[in-house]
Design a protein around this motif. Structure first.
Motif, PDB file in Angstrom:
ATOM      1  N   LYS A 137      -0.749   9.647  -3.250  1.00  0.00           N
ATOM      2  CA  LYS A 137      -1.805  10.509  -2.700  1.00  0.00           C
ATOM      3  C   LYS A 137      -1.222  11.652  -1.875  1.00  0.00           C
ATOM      4  CE  LYS A 137      -5.236   6.841  -2.482  1.00  0.00           C
ATOM      5  NZ  LYS A 137      -5.962   5.926  -1.610  1.00  0.00           N
ATOM      6  N   ASP A 190       0.747   3.618  -3.395  1.00  0.00           N
ATOM      7  CA  ASP A 190      -0.500   4.381  -3.538  1.00  0.00           C
ATOM      8  C   ASP A 190      -0.589   5.503  -2.508  1.00  0.00           C
ATOM      9  OD1 ASP A 190      -1.326   2.797  -5.653  1.00  0.00           O
ATOM     10  OD2 ASP A 190      -2.487   1.446  -4.378  1.00  0.00           O
ATOM     11  N   ASN A 233       0.812  -1.215   0.000  1.00  0.00           N
ATOM     12  CA  ASN A 233       0.000   0.000   0.000  1.00  0.00           C
ATOM     13  C   ASN A 233       0.847   1.268   0.000  1.00  0.00           C
ATOM     14  OD1 ASN A 233      -2.320  -1.566   0.157  1.00  0.00           O
ATOM     15  ND2 ASN A 233      -2.326  -1.532   2.380  1.00  0.00           N
TER      16      ASN A 233
END
Length: 100
Positions: A38, A34, A31
């Motif tokens: 962001k 990502d 994760n």
């Protein structure tokens, strides 16, 4: 002045929250990419600290995100569970904010 955000395990994130930084607990290194994408879009962040235990498993995949990033600055940090030198949290934050 921009924010400092730390990404890592629950213990590391909580340690940094005690000194006023924002933090995100990531249990899965997959994760991380990502999450970094962001966070890079946020204008209010000057420094992202990533726990090396989170970074090392996906290092090859996301290394270009870390190396080529000017703002926010992305830095890999040791955790209390990592082997290595002790972390100077205050020094890192001051340097990122232009005072060190």
């Amino acid at each position: 002045m921009g924010k400092v955000v730390v990404l890592g395990d629950r213990y590391t994130v909580n340690l940094f929250r005690m000194i006023g930084t924002e933090g995100l607990v990531l249990d899965d290194p997959l994760n991380l990419e990502d999450t970094l994408v962001k966070l890079k879009k946020r204008e209010d962040i000057d420094l992202i600290l990533v726990a090396n235990d989170l970074y090392n498993p996906v290092k090859e995949k996301i290394e270009s995100l870390v190396i080529d990033q000017k703002k926010p600055l992305i830095t890999i940090i040791p955790t209390p569970f990592s082997q290595g030198q002790p972390l100077d949290v205050k020094g890192l934050i001051l340097k990122a904010l232009g005072f060190g």
